[in-house]
Design a protein around this motif. Structure first.
Motif: not given
Lengths: 288, 298
Positions: A218-230
């Protein structure tokens, strides 16, 4: 063959099997031991405060699991909010209301089947329904809805088992006093079954926390250099971060993966430990 | 009083509807899975002949020269499942018989939950273990073994599914009435004869169900294979080569940048449908065995 040697032969086979079985049991326990030792020895050196507070990075010794931890926590939060009311409600219906009707039996077969569907298939369902048709994209909400469907059978089965363990005398007493079905269920049966239901909930969370494959689909990213906010933001989770690190060639990232695994294992074991403790405590209480 | 009763009755009915509605969600989930897989697979098969799908020996949808033969993915899936079962079935049943017929109650009470810990470990961790520990170990034993191969993830998957077999088979053995065991001992049979001529046959349906569930788990397992088997679709049954399974192909496409609504994108639905059918059939067999088994003992 004399009677005696036949008896000896049977005895030898008994002994041979016994030692072979001890060997097998030892192998199983040894595998668990080696797995833990191997991972701890590779990862423990990377566990420090900055590992928990850093964003992922191209340099392995600066990488951390901060975004992955936040992603996992928010994903679990929404998964639980979605899965619990529906799962528990469904368990109550199947056990207390529809015990013998055709719809309930059909649902029962369905749940048995769903529990055996590979998790990656749930990912395909989520991809088509939540990511694309509902237009949620690769958001935390789409991932949570997918995981909620995945753990629903566990919650339903646990709720039913817990309700089944409540003695019928409690129901009869309540109904006999003039309480309605729902009053009986809500004020008598559910409180008595709560310990068992809670055990199932915790086990289902422990399952959700380690899921990887459906989230990748479902597309969770393997590289996320930021924090999700919502809930509509993109995200990564701890197992996906671990997967990403294991696919890098440098040993430094492998050690990061091992350190991430130590954290993931700690969560998993903690949840399972709590579940076993609660189950024993509840089981002793309901037996009295 | 009567009015109050009426509104109470209405509330009761509403709650019952609400609860049955939540049960509907699991039916809709099954329906959703079938529809999603069927619709896109149907579109896939309007472009790719179903005969090619099952007979072509190459699976290269992501390359220039496209082939859509599912056989390499199937052989990879079955090979890994076979290796896992070759490890898990003998080990799992042996340990189950030992714990229920040989070991002391105290030993079983400690060892069974410890082995069950193996089943609770997230699979991405097993993938790491296969790649980082088991593969290097095997490379020392088998010189020239590739870094990515089917053997290592297969063995590790076997360790992962073994506790399912042990746990469920031990439960099945334990639920056989004790009178059978005593009758066998009374006739002069020893432990080994009692275990394998009386107890195992009596618990056979439970043991069969545990094995089927383990096979179904192995078929659908993704992360161990994605990490340690190499993601190379090859029509081979050689455990020393790298392979790709149906599940890992789905992961591979999900991580790439395949355009949506393209033929390449639809391959994951066709492959997913094949996987779903396999596990669906296995699950229904086990459900059927469980129902029959219950009737026997009631």
């Amino acid at each position: 063959m004399s009677k005696r040697s036949k008896k000896n032969h049977a005895k030898t086979r008994d002994q041979v099997f016994k030692y072979f079985a001890i060997l097998c049991t030892g192998f199983g326990l040894l595998a668990l031991g080696i797995l833990l030792v191997d991972i701890i020895s590779k990862g423990i050196g990377r566990i420090n405060w900055s590992f928990f507070s850093s964003l992922p990075s191209r340099h392995f010794n600066e990488s951390g699991i901060y975004t992955a931890l936040i992603g996992t926590a928010s994903l679990l939060f929404f998964t639980i909010i979605i899965a619990l009311p529906i799962g528990i409600g469904s368990g109550i219906y199947l056990q207390e209301y529809g015990a013998r009707n055709r719809f309930a039996r059909f649902v029962e077969i369905n749940i048995a089947n769903l529990a055996g569907v590979p998790s990656v298939i749930y990912g395909i369902l989520g991809l088509q329904f939540f990511v694309r048709m509902a237009g949620l994209g690769s958001s935390i909400l789409a991932g949570a809805l997918t995981l909620a469907l995945l753990i629903m059978p566990i919650v339903i089965v646990a709720t039913r088992e817990a309700l089944k363990a409540v003695p019928n005398s409690l129901r009869d007493a309540s109904l006999g006093m003039g309480a309605t079905k729902w009053q009986t269920t809500r004020r008598v049966v559910l409180p008595a079954a709560w310990g068992g239901i809670l055990t199932g909930i915790i086990l289902s969370i422990s399952r959700a926390i380690g899921e990887t494959a459906p989230l990748i689909v479902v597309g969770a990213l393997v590289y996320v250099p930021f924090v999700p906010e919502g809930p509509l933001d993109q995200y990564t989770t701890l197992p996906i971060q671990i997967f990403n690190w294991t696919s890098r060639p440098q040993q430094g990232f492998m050690n990061n993966a091992a350190a991430g695994i130590i954290v993931l294992l700690a969560f998993t074991f903690l949840l399972n430990g709590i579940a076993i403790y609660l189950r024993n405590r509840w089981y002793n209480k309901i037996k009295l | 009083m009567r009015i109050q009763n009426k509104s109470l009755h209405r509330k009761e009915k509403a709650i019952e509807w609400l609860l049955s509605g939540s049960s509907l969600v699991s039916v809709l989930t099954t329906l959703g899975i079938i529809i999603v897989l069927a619709v896109d697979s149907f579109q896939f098969f309007t472009e790719v002949s179903i005969i090619d799908f099952f007979t072509d020996k190459e699976w290269t949808p992501l390359f220039e020269n496209k082939h859509f033969g599912i056989l390499p993915l199937l052989s990879g899936t079955l090979l890994i499942t076979f290796i896992a079962c070759a490890v898990a079935i003998p080990l799992g049943i042996t340990i189950a018989v030992y714990l229920s017929e040989y070991a002391s109650k105290k030993f079983t009470a400690i060892v069974k939950p410890v082995l069950e810990v193996l089943a609770s470990i997230p699979t991405v961790i097993y993938g790491f273990f296969a790649l980082q520990y088991v593969t290097p170990l095997l490379q020392k034993l088998i010189p020239g073994l590739a870094g990515f191969n089917a053997l290592s993830p297969g063995i590790v998957m076997g360790i992962m599914i073994m506790p399912y077999i042990t746990s469920l088979s031990e439960d099945a053995l334990r639920s056989v009435p004790n009178s059978l065991r005593e009758a066998s001992y009374g006739m002069g049979a020893n432990r080994f004869q009692t275990a394998f001529k009386v107890m195992v046959p009596a618990a056979s349906s439970g043991i069969i169900v545990s094995v089927i569930l383990a096979i179904s788990r192995a078929l659908g397992e993704t992360m161990i294979v994605a990490i340690a088997a190499g993601q190379e679709p090859k029509l081979t049954f050689n455990p020393l080569e790298s392979v790709e399974t149906i599940t890992t192909y789905i992961i591979q496409v999900s991580m790439g940048d395949v355009p949506q609504d393209s033929l390449e994108y639809r391959t994951i639905f066709a492959a997913g449908l094949v996987l779903f059918l396999f596990t669906f059939i296995l699950n229904n067999i086990s459900y059927w065995v469980i129902r029959k088994y219950r009737q026997q003992y009631e």
